[in-house]
Design an enzyme around this catalytic site. Structure first.
Site, PDB file in Angstrom:
ATOM      1  N   PHE A 110       0.853  -1.190   0.000  1.00 17.76           N
ATOM      2  CA  PHE A 110       0.000   0.000   0.000  1.00 17.76           C
ATOM      3  C   PHE A 110       0.891   1.243   0.000  1.00 17.76           C
ATOM      4  O   PHE A 110       2.000   1.239   0.527  1.00 17.76           O
ATOM      5  CB  PHE A 110      -0.892  -0.016   1.249  1.00 17.76           C
ATOM      6  CG  PHE A 110      -1.838   1.132   1.335  1.00 17.76           C
ATOM      7  CD1 PHE A 110      -2.872   1.274   0.422  1.00 17.76           C
ATOM      8  CD2 PHE A 110      -1.707   2.088   2.325  1.00 17.76           C
ATOM      9  CE1 PHE A 110      -3.752   2.348   0.490  1.00 17.76           C
ATOM     10  CE2 PHE A 110      -2.588   3.166   2.415  1.00 17.76           C
ATOM     11  CZ  PHE A 110      -3.611   3.285   1.494  1.00 17.76           C
ATOM     12  N   ASP A 181       6.093  -3.053   8.965  1.00 22.83           N
ATOM     13  CA  ASP A 181       4.759  -2.576   8.621  1.00 22.83           C
ATOM     14  C   ASP A 181       3.830  -3.779   8.815  1.00 22.83           C
ATOM     15  O   ASP A 181       3.743  -4.664   7.951  1.00 22.83           O
ATOM     16  CB  ASP A 181       4.709  -2.047   7.188  1.00 22.83           C
ATOM     17  CG  ASP A 181       3.349  -1.427   6.849  1.00 22.83           C
ATOM     18  OD1 ASP A 181       2.375  -1.725   7.586  1.00 22.83           O
ATOM     19  OD2 ASP A 181       3.262  -0.675   5.865  1.00 22.83           O
ATOM     20  N   HIS A 184      -1.132  -5.578   8.195  1.00 25.74           N
ATOM     21  CA  HIS A 184      -1.938  -6.754   7.855  1.00 25.74           C
ATOM     22  C   HIS A 184      -1.742  -7.878   8.871  1.00 25.74           C
ATOM     23  O   HIS A 184      -2.258  -8.968   8.652  1.00 25.74           O
ATOM     24  CB  HIS A 184      -1.513  -7.315   6.490  1.00 25.74           C
ATOM     25  CG  HIS A 184      -1.631  -6.355   5.353  1.00 25.74           C
ATOM     26  ND1 HIS A 184      -1.222  -6.644   4.074  1.00 25.74           N
ATOM     27  CD2 HIS A 184      -2.137  -5.084   5.291  1.00 25.74           C
ATOM     28  CE1 HIS A 184      -1.453  -5.620   3.266  1.00 25.74           C
ATOM     29  NE2 HIS A 184      -1.993  -4.647   3.987  1.00 25.74           N
ATOM     30  N   GLN A 207      -7.710   0.473  10.174  1.00 25.53           N
ATOM     31  CA  GLN A 207      -8.647   0.941   9.134  1.00 25.53           C
ATOM     32  C   GLN A 207      -9.672  -0.171   8.883  1.00 25.53           C
ATOM     33  O   GLN A 207      -9.433  -1.334   9.194  1.00 25.53           O
ATOM     34  CB  GLN A 207      -7.816   1.312   7.884  1.00 25.53           C
ATOM     35  CG  GLN A 207      -8.599   1.747   6.685  1.00 25.53           C
ATOM     36  CD  GLN A 207      -8.893   0.584   5.763  1.00 25.53           C
ATOM     37  OE1 GLN A 207      -8.316  -0.472   5.901  1.00 25.53           O
ATOM     38  NE2 GLN A 207      -9.804   0.797   4.833  1.00 25.53           N
ATOM     39  N   LYS A 210      -9.127  -3.872   7.970  1.00 24.73           N
ATOM     40  CA  LYS A 210      -8.130  -4.649   8.709  1.00 24.73           C
ATOM     41  C   LYS A 210      -8.768  -5.681   9.640  1.00 24.73           C
ATOM     42  O   LYS A 210      -9.959  -5.609   9.946  1.00 24.73           O
ATOM     43  CB  LYS A 210      -7.208  -3.705   9.488  1.00 24.73           C
ATOM     44  CG  LYS A 210      -6.500  -2.690   8.612  1.00 24.73           C
ATOM     45  CD  LYS A 210      -5.684  -3.354   7.503  1.00 24.73           C
ATOM     46  CE  LYS A 210      -4.851  -2.397   6.672  1.00 24.73           C
ATOM     47  NZ  LYS A 210      -5.577  -1.353   5.961  1.00 24.73           N
ATOM     48  N   ARG A 239       5.091  17.229  22.833  1.00 13.36           N
ATOM     49  CA  ARG A 239       5.177  17.422  24.288  1.00 13.36           C
ATOM     50  C   ARG A 239       6.183  16.456  24.896  1.00 13.36           C
ATOM     51  O   ARG A 239       6.591  15.484  24.265  1.00 13.36           O
ATOM     52  CB  ARG A 239       3.807  17.205  24.922  1.00 13.36           C
ATOM     53  CG  ARG A 239       2.784  18.226  24.486  1.00 13.36           C
ATOM     54  CD  ARG A 239       1.467  18.058  25.231  1.00 13.36           C
ATOM     55  NE  ARG A 239       0.660  19.244  25.077  1.00 13.36           N
ATOM     56  CZ  ARG A 239      -0.227  19.441  24.091  1.00 13.36           C
ATOM     57  NH1 ARG A 239      -0.430  18.501  23.181  1.00 13.36           N
ATOM     58  NH2 ARG A 239      -0.908  20.565  24.008  1.00 13.36           N
ATOM     59  N   TYR A 246       1.728  23.283  27.673  1.00 14.16           N
ATOM     60  CA  TYR A 246       1.991  24.095  26.484  1.00 14.16           C
ATOM     61  C   TYR A 246       3.485  24.285  26.214  1.00 14.16           C
ATOM     62  O   TYR A 246       3.912  25.336  25.748  1.00 14.16           O
ATOM     63  CB  TYR A 246       1.261  25.440  26.590  1.00 14.16           C
ATOM     64  CG  TYR A 246      -0.243  25.287  26.391  1.00 14.16           C
ATOM     65  CD1 TYR A 246      -0.750  24.770  25.205  1.00 14.16           C
ATOM     66  CD2 TYR A 246      -1.140  25.632  27.394  1.00 14.16           C
ATOM     67  CE1 TYR A 246      -2.114  24.593  25.027  1.00 14.16           C
ATOM     68  CE2 TYR A 246      -2.511  25.473  27.217  1.00 14.16           C
ATOM     69  CZ  TYR A 246      -2.993  24.942  26.022  1.00 14.16           C
ATOM     70  OH  TYR A 246      -4.345  24.761  25.839  1.00 14.16           O
ATOM     71  N   ARG A 256      -3.385  11.757  17.748  1.00 14.45           N
ATOM     72  CA  ARG A 256      -4.002  10.958  18.827  1.00 14.45           C
ATOM     73  C   ARG A 256      -5.157  10.091  18.341  1.00 14.45           C
ATOM     74  O   ARG A 256      -5.888  10.457  17.419  1.00 14.45           O
ATOM     75  CB  ARG A 256      -4.549  11.895  19.911  1.00 14.45           C
ATOM     76  CG  ARG A 256      -3.522  12.461  20.842  1.00 14.45           C
ATOM     77  CD  ARG A 256      -4.188  13.262  21.941  1.00 14.45           C
ATOM     78  NE  ARG A 256      -4.843  14.447  21.442  1.00 14.45           N
ATOM     79  CZ  ARG A 256      -4.249  15.621  21.246  1.00 14.45           C
ATOM     80  NH1 ARG A 256      -2.959  15.759  21.519  1.00 14.45           N
ATOM     81  NH2 ARG A 256      -4.913  16.664  20.794  1.00 14.45           N
TER      82      ARG A 256
HETATM   83  C1  LIG Z   1       0.625  -2.317   4.167  1.00 17.02           C
HETATM   84  C2  LIG Z   1      -0.094  -1.113   4.709  1.00 17.02           C
HETATM   85  N1  LIG Z   1       0.606  -0.181   5.376  1.00 17.02           N
HETATM   86  C3  LIG Z   1       0.021   0.921   5.878  1.00 17.02           C
HETATM   87  C4  LIG Z   1      -1.334   1.140   5.728  1.00 17.02           C
HETATM   88  C5  LIG Z   1      -1.919   2.426   6.196  1.00 17.02           C
HETATM   89  O1  LIG Z   1      -2.876   2.279   7.157  1.00 17.02           O
HETATM   90  P1  LIG Z   1      -4.066   3.376   7.332  1.00 17.02           P
HETATM   91  O2  LIG Z   1      -5.059   3.114   6.262  1.00 17.02           O
HETATM   92  O3  LIG Z   1      -4.577   3.065   8.702  1.00 17.02           O
HETATM   93  O4  LIG Z   1      -3.457   4.711   7.258  1.00 17.02           O
HETATM   94  C6  LIG Z   1      -2.104   0.190   5.059  1.00 17.02           C
HETATM   95  C7  LIG Z   1      -3.566   0.402   4.920  1.00 17.02           C
HETATM   96  O5  LIG Z   1      -4.245   0.001   4.035  1.00 17.02           O
HETATM   97  C8  LIG Z   1      -1.478  -0.966   4.522  1.00 17.02           C
HETATM   98  O6  LIG Z   1      -2.167  -1.875   3.826  1.00 17.02           O
END
Ligand SMILES: Cc1ncc(COP(=O)(O)O)c(C=O)c1O
Length: 436
Positions: A110, A181, A184, A207, A210, A239, A246, A256
């Site tokens: 992605f 990463d 998945h 997301q 997922k 922070r 602040y 967040r």
């Molecule tokens: C391999 C990979 N990395 C990063 C992300 C990014 O995640 P998000 O959609 O939560 O920003 C995704 C999302 O589809 C992904 O498939």
């Protein structure tokens, strides 16, 4: 021979597939709890990054969730955030990746995996994937390392862990940071080690597609206290723990997680082990069924994979064995048979996107100096370097989403039956291809 559904025949499957996301009164209660409390915003900076014996003392839903998720993934620290894109950027920044550094990423992933380095001014260097797993190929990583390389972002693509032994050996040899990463790979493991805990930092997404979700959301995992502290500061506007509200110490935005997201995700986490077991069982059943069909090759389940999270079930399609029926038509014919969620996946490897080809990076304000004193990169050149990614996109890769693997085991038989039916009708379909 029965007529293909795409040409007007009866479909193999009419029963519906499982709905996604999965939710019931657990999530409803959690949402109502937050709604009625009035604490919609996370107000617990500095709380809950590190594991604690007793989580009930934490007032924040997001803080409770990040601890539980980190614990589930054998990490001392979890830093909840808004999504799995910003978590990659923050992880890179916390690891000290700077403008002009090179970050090695797979070409088949992605877009966020490659835009995260760009967002911190670094240069994504695409390398090819392994044809058996579609994960980053460590041999190609080794070839791509230069004195400017600072980090590798392996993606546990589809939920199968990468060859972490080989990648960590390279990282050790060249003093590189490894950011998994794991967008998945919720609950996935490699040689018994949880994804997200193997490299220096891990990044997950919540997301909606997922394996656990709050619509949006993300988390960074690590066992390194300095990285954890830096990530938390970067999530919270720069922070620093123990300082006035602040006072801002580093350039950072607001990433967040909300309390609503935290509350839902805690409930989703309780569902993960049972759902993972179901996906795993169905994934392996499908492997057995599809492997018997000529021209269909499921991606290989490695011995090192102690848990594949099956965010995507993937197989390789050989059009030649299907009378030359192009992949897109094969997919449409499968969908018509009632295999609804099946898809072609990415149309091109990442480097072929206009953003990379035209270097449309921040309207020219991207730090080109850093680029110029690096090597002159032309992303069009990557076509020759990444034949496996090219093939996966053009003709080979077929994706089945995780939610379909939550169906009853016999639903996997329907998938295999539909593939066989298309194969039996391949010549007819190839001839009629213009009709659908
Ligand atoms: C391999 C990979 N990395 C990063 C992300 C990014 O995640 P998000 O959609 O939560 O920003 C995704 C999302 O589809 C992904 O498939």
């Amino acid at each position: 021979m029965t007529k293909p559904a795409v040409l007007g025949g009866d479909p193999i499957r009419t029963a519906p597939w499982p709905q996604w996301p999965v939710h019931d009164e657990q999530e409803e209660q959690a949402l109502l709890r937050v709604l009625r409390s009035g604490n919609w915003w996370r107000h617990s900076y500095g709380q809950g990054v590190e594991l604690a014996e007793d989580e009930t003392d934490l007032k924040s839903e997001a803080a409770r969730f990040q601890r539980a998720f980190a614990r589930h993934h054998d990490c001392r620290y979890g830093i909840a955030a808004a999504n799995g894109t910003v978590t990659l950027e923050i992880a890179l920044r916390a690891a000290g990746v700077r403008p002009g550094d090179e970050v090695i990423v797979p070409a088949y992933t992605f877009v966020a995996t490659a835009t995260a380095p760009l967002m911190v001014g670094a240069i994504p260097i695409f390398v090819d994937i392994d044809p058996d797993t579609y994960n980053i190929d460590p041999r190609r990583v080794a070839e791509a390392i230069t004195p400017r390389t600072r980090a590798i972002i392996p993606v546990h693509f589809g939920g199968q862990p990468c060859d972490m032994d080989a990648l960590l050996a390279l990282a050790e040899q060249y003093s590189l940071v490894v950011i998994e990463d794991a967008a998945h790979a919720h609950g996935a493991s490699y040689r018994g080690r949880m994804c997200g805990s193997i490299g220096h930092l891990g990044s997950f997404s919540f997301q909606v597609s997922k394996n656990m979700t709050a619509g949006e959301g993300g988390i960074i995992t690590t066992n390194n206290s300095a990285y954890a502290e830096s990530c938390e500061s970067l999530v919270w506007g720069g922070r620093k723990k123990g300082h006035a509200w602040y006072r801002h110490f580093v350039l950072a935005g607001n990433a967040r997680m909300t309390e609503f997201q935290g509350a839902i995700l805690s409930e989703q986490l309780t569902r993960l082990p049972e759902q993972s077991a179901r996906r795993s069982k169905n994934g392996q059943r499908l492997d057995g069924l599809l492997a018997q069909i000529a021209g269909i090759h499921p991606t290989v389940l490695l011995e090192t994979t102690t848990c594949h999270s099956y965010h995507r079930y993937m197989f390789r399609y050989d059009p030649q064995t299907f009378a030359g029926l192009p992949k897109a038509k094969f997919i449409r014919a499968l969908q018509a048979e009632g295999i609804d969620g099946v898809s072609t996946g990415y149309f091109t490897p990442l480097y072929a996107n206009p953003m990379f080809v035209e270097k449309n990076f921040m309207g020219g304000s991207w730090p080109v100096d850093a680029w110029e004193h690096g090597r002159a990169l032309n992303y069009a050149d990557f076509i020759e370097r990444c034949p496996v990614s090219e093939r996966a996109c053009a003709s080979e890769a077929v994706w089945i989403p995780q939610s379909m693997l939550l169906a009853e085991p016999e639903a996997m038989d329907d998938i295999a039956r539909a593939v066989r039916k298309i194969q039996e009708n391949a010549a007819l379909l190839a001839g009629a291809a213009s009709e659908f």
